[in-house]
Each structure stands twice: as structure tokens, then as C-alpha cells.
Design a protein around this motif. Structure first.
Motif, PDB file in Angstrom:
ATOM      1  N   THR A 199       2.197 -21.149  -1.051  1.00 44.41           N
ATOM      2  CA  THR A 199       2.898 -20.944   0.285  1.00 44.41           C
ATOM      3  C   THR A 199       2.730 -22.374   0.880  1.00 44.41           C
ATOM      4  OG1 THR A 199       2.281 -19.883   2.506  1.00 44.41           O
ATOM      5  CG2 THR A 199       0.775 -20.235   0.722  1.00 44.41           C
ATOM      6  N   GLY A 244       3.065 -22.362   4.504  1.00 45.67           N
ATOM      7  CA  GLY A 244       3.105 -21.063   4.474  1.00 45.67           C
ATOM      8  C   GLY A 244       4.840 -20.760   5.826  1.00 45.67           C
ATOM      9  N   ALA A 296       6.288 -18.416   3.555  1.00 47.03           N
ATOM     10  CA  ALA A 296       6.005 -16.532   4.143  1.00 47.03           C
ATOM     11  C   ALA A 296       5.906 -15.988   5.651  1.00 47.03           C
ATOM     12  CB  ALA A 296       4.550 -16.756   4.025  1.00 47.03           C
ATOM     13  N   ALA A 308       0.666 -14.577   1.066  1.00 50.01           N
ATOM     14  CA  ALA A 308       0.907 -16.250   0.788  1.00 50.01           C
ATOM     15  C   ALA A 308      -0.264 -16.577   0.054  1.00 50.01           C
ATOM     16  CB  ALA A 308       1.325 -16.904   1.675  1.00 50.01           C
ATOM     17  N   LEU A 335      -4.563 -24.151   2.177  1.00 49.24           N
ATOM     18  CA  LEU A 335      -4.243 -22.746   2.846  1.00 49.24           C
ATOM     19  C   LEU A 335      -4.855 -22.218   4.453  1.00 49.24           C
ATOM     20  CD1 LEU A 335      -5.811 -20.551  -0.022  1.00 49.24           C
ATOM     21  CD2 LEU A 335      -3.386 -20.489   1.042  1.00 49.24           C
ATOM     22  N   ALA A 366      -1.594 -23.162   6.593  1.00 46.75           N
ATOM     23  CA  ALA A 366      -0.965 -22.515   6.849  1.00 46.75           C
ATOM     24  C   ALA A 366      -1.355 -21.436   7.480  1.00 46.75           C
ATOM     25  CB  ALA A 366      -0.891 -21.753   4.967  1.00 46.75           C
ATOM     26  N   ARG A 367      -2.666 -21.042   7.051  1.00 44.93           N
ATOM     27  CA  ARG A 367      -3.708 -20.300   8.452  1.00 44.93           C
ATOM     28  C   ARG A 367      -3.081 -20.354   9.865  1.00 44.93           C
ATOM     29  NH1 ARG A 367      -7.759 -19.806   4.473  1.00 44.93           N
ATOM     30  NH2 ARG A 367      -7.257 -17.096   3.445  1.00 44.93           N
ATOM     31  N   ALA A 373       0.762 -19.671  11.398  1.00 42.19           N
ATOM     32  CA  ALA A 373       0.365 -18.023  11.237  1.00 42.19           C
ATOM     33  C   ALA A 373       0.156 -17.748  12.307  1.00 42.19           C
ATOM     34  CB  ALA A 373       0.555 -17.643   9.506  1.00 42.19           C
ATOM     35  N   ILE A 387       0.778 -11.516   8.311  1.00 43.69           N
ATOM     36  CA  ILE A 387       0.542 -12.728   7.149  1.00 43.69           C
ATOM     37  C   ILE A 387      -1.035 -12.618   6.284  1.00 43.69           C
ATOM     38  CG2 ILE A 387       1.211 -14.893   5.197  1.00 43.69           C
ATOM     39  CD1 ILE A 387       2.546 -15.807   7.572  1.00 43.69           C
ATOM     40  N   PHE A 413      -3.748 -14.121   3.433  1.00 41.95           N
ATOM     41  CA  PHE A 413      -3.725 -15.255   2.379  1.00 41.95           C
ATOM     42  C   PHE A 413      -4.832 -15.011   1.718  1.00 41.95           C
ATOM     43  CE2 PHE A 413      -1.772 -16.454   6.630  1.00 41.95           C
ATOM     44  CZ  PHE A 413      -0.595 -17.569   6.742  1.00 41.95           C
TER      45      PHE A 413
END
Length: 325
Positions: free
Chosen positions: A162, A165, A168, A182, A190, A193-194, A197, A206, A208
Motif C-alpha cells: 500500500t 495508502g 486503498a 491494506a 504503514l 498510510a494510516r 486514511a 481501511i 492495515f
């Protein structure tokens, strides 16, 4: 921090001269000022900000000068310098822990939605297509009238590798009833990405997981409606020849696809059938020149049907789509 319009204008003129010398697109200066000074395109084009008594910057003028020198001397991408990348209609946080999401990858979401919408339209096992012309590009909301109001069935979608992200989040935005999973092997990626999101309102949609590809998702075997991935696909020897912005600053983990560039794609072809439900979507981005090899992999595996190759807006075969039999 505040600076006069005249001071900023003087810096812009100096930066333009330097950009030409260092072969950097002039548009990057405008992009920096949009992000760091909040100037709009019209003010930049007309240079009307020159007469403004004061402009608020997110950093001091001397810090802006230093930032620009990093772009020139170290070839640091502007997205990393500002910490922001614009992708579809999202402003995503990016750090050197994640690949900067590319404009061509935006089409993955369009193709994924079209794959759900018309799963039976592909009649030939090796049909070659281009992205549907009715789909809008990034920067605008998707306008699938028949898909609005959550008309998609509840489903499980997976974004493998991902990074920031982006994929996702794009899936969660377009497939309104889907739960997205993801996965990335990097804890640093990560974390980015978190945060993206959460900031964009998709934190509850989503999930993770840290791990390699499908490994953290054993509980979804046979239940996944769609897998989307932009895996590493550049041959190891080619990585070393990439432009310095990429070679020196973007994570090689997200770029290096092994000896022939197909190592990760080959793994996804082999492992996905255990996780995809019948009719489930298998969709990846790939490098120019890989389409025939990827199509052959899918066709010869025996678990996939309706294999399609989609071109990006530049006409390059960029995406491979198949359905789980």
C-alpha cells in the motif's frame, strides 16, 4: 512567517533562473508556492502577488531558499520537500518511506470500478483495452450514477504493497460498501498510510496489516472480491539507471522487481487464487513492455479468465486485469 510580495517575487525570479540551469521544470516553483504560500494559479500566472504587502509562508524565506537548494543540489523531489503529493482528489502525506504516487496509477481505481460494474463485458481471454472514456480523471469525483448511494454489494478489497495508502483510499472512496485491507512490509510506510486514511476520513473503512503480500490475510482466504496492487516491477539492473530523484530518494523496496522485474507480479499470480472468491478481480500496474509476459502468466496458470490489458493515457500498456474462475 510573513514576507512581502516583492521579496517573494524576487525569490521566484531567482528560482526560475536556477531551475533552468539545473533542468528542473518551472512548474515546480509554482507548486511549491501553492503548497507553502497558499498562492493560487492565477496569482502566480499574473504575478499579482508582487504588490501584496504581506504573504504568509509556512516557513521563513531563508528556509524556503534552503529547501529549494535541496531540490537543486540533492535532487530531492518536491513532494518530499513539502510532505504532500496530490493524487486524484486527495492531498496525501508522503515521506521518503513511501513511493510518491504517480498520476498514471490513478487509473487503477477507474479500472477497478469498471471491473466491478461490468465484469462480463470482456468476451475474449486476451482482450486488449484502454481505460473507459466515460471515467473522469484524478482531481474530480467519480460520477458513476448507477454506483452512487452505496449500490455496490458489501465486499472485501485488498491493496497489497500500500505504501502511502493511495490505492486503498481510492478504493474506499469509489467502492462505498467495500471494506479495504491494506498490506505493506514496511512499518514506516504503514504509519504514513494510516495517517492519510485518518486525515481523509477513511480510518474506519481501511484495515492495515504489516507483512509480505497475502501473509497477514489468511482469514480472508476465498473471500476477497478484488486485489489491486502497484508492486515493484522495475528490473534490478534498471533501478540503478533511474533519474536521481528516484534512485537517491525513493524506497528501492517499492521499485526493485528482481532480475526481470516480474518477481513480485509472478508471486501475486501464484498466490491470489487462494484468496480471491470466484469472479474476484485481480488487477495490477506494470512496467512498459511487461504486458505480454503478465498476460501469459495469467492465462497459463489456469485459475484466471477474461484477461485484459489496459493502456494508460500515454498509450503504454500499464495495467493487467483478470477474474478468478
Amino acid at each position: 512567517m510573513f514576507v512581502s510580495g516583492l521579496e517573494l517575487w524576487q525569490w521566484v525570479n531567482q528560482a526560475k533562473t536556477e531551475a533552468i540551469t539545473y533542468d528542473i521544470p518551472l512548474a515546480e516553483i509554482d507548486w511549491l508556492l501553492q503548497e507553502l504560500a497558499g498562492l493560487d494559479r492565477l496569482a502566480l500566472r499574473l504575478e499579482s502577488f508582487k504588490d501584496w504587502p504581506k504573504i504568509e509562508l509556512k516557513l521563513s524565506l531563508s528556509e524556503l531558499v534552503q529547501l529549494w537548494q535541496r531540490r537543486l543540489q540533492e535532487r530531492v523531489p518536491v513532494q518530499y520537500l513539502t510532505g504532500v503529493a496530490h493524487w486524484r482528489h486527495f492531498a496525501l502525506k508522503v515521506t521518503p518511506a513511501v513511493l510518491i504516487p504517480r498520476p498514471e496509477t490513478e487509473l487503477l481505481i477507474d479500472v477497478a470500478v469498471e471491473a466491478v460494474k461490468r465484469p462480463l463485458e470482456a468476451e475474449n481471454i486476451n482482450q486488449k483495452s484502454t481505460p473507459p472514456t466515460k471515467l473522469v480523471r484524478g482531481g474530480e469525483d467519480l460520477n458513476f450514477w448507477e454506483l452512487r448511494g452505496g449500490e455496490f454489494a458489501k465486499s472485501h478489497w485488498v491493496d497489497l504493497g500500500t505504501g502511502s495508502g493511495a490505492i486503498a483510499i481510492g478504493l474506499a472512496s469509489a467502492l462505498t460498501n467495500a471494506t479495504v485491507y491494506a498490506v505493506d512490509c514496511s512499518s514506516e510506510a504503514l504509519a504514513v498510510a494510516r495517517l492519510n486514511a485518518e486525515n481523509l476520513g477513511f480510518g474506519s473503512r481501511i484495515n492495515f496489516y504489516q507483512g509480505l503480500w497475502w501473509e497477514p490475510l489468511a482469514f480472508l482466504k476465498g473471500q476477497v472480491s478484488g486485489m489491486v496492487s502497484n508492486p515493484p516491477y522495475i528490473p534490478s539492473s534498471t533501478v540503478l539507471t533511474l533519474q536521481p530523484e528516484v534512485l537517491k530518494h525513493e524506497p528501492h523496496l517499492a521499485l526493485d522487481g528482481g532480475f526481470d522485474g516480474l518477481e513480485c507480479i509472478r508471486h501475486l499470480v501464484e498466490t491470489a487464487p487462494d484468496y480471491l472468491e470466484s469472479g474476484g478481480v485481480w488487477l495490477i500496474e506494470m512496467m512498459a513492455g511487461q504486458a505480454e509476459a503478465v498476460a501469459d502468466m495469467l492465462q497459463s496458470h489456469g485459475s484466471y479468465g477474461k484477461v485484459q490489458i489496459f493502456a494508460d493515457l500515454a498509450g503504454i500498456d500499464r495495467f493487467a486485469l483478470a477474474y478468478r474462475l
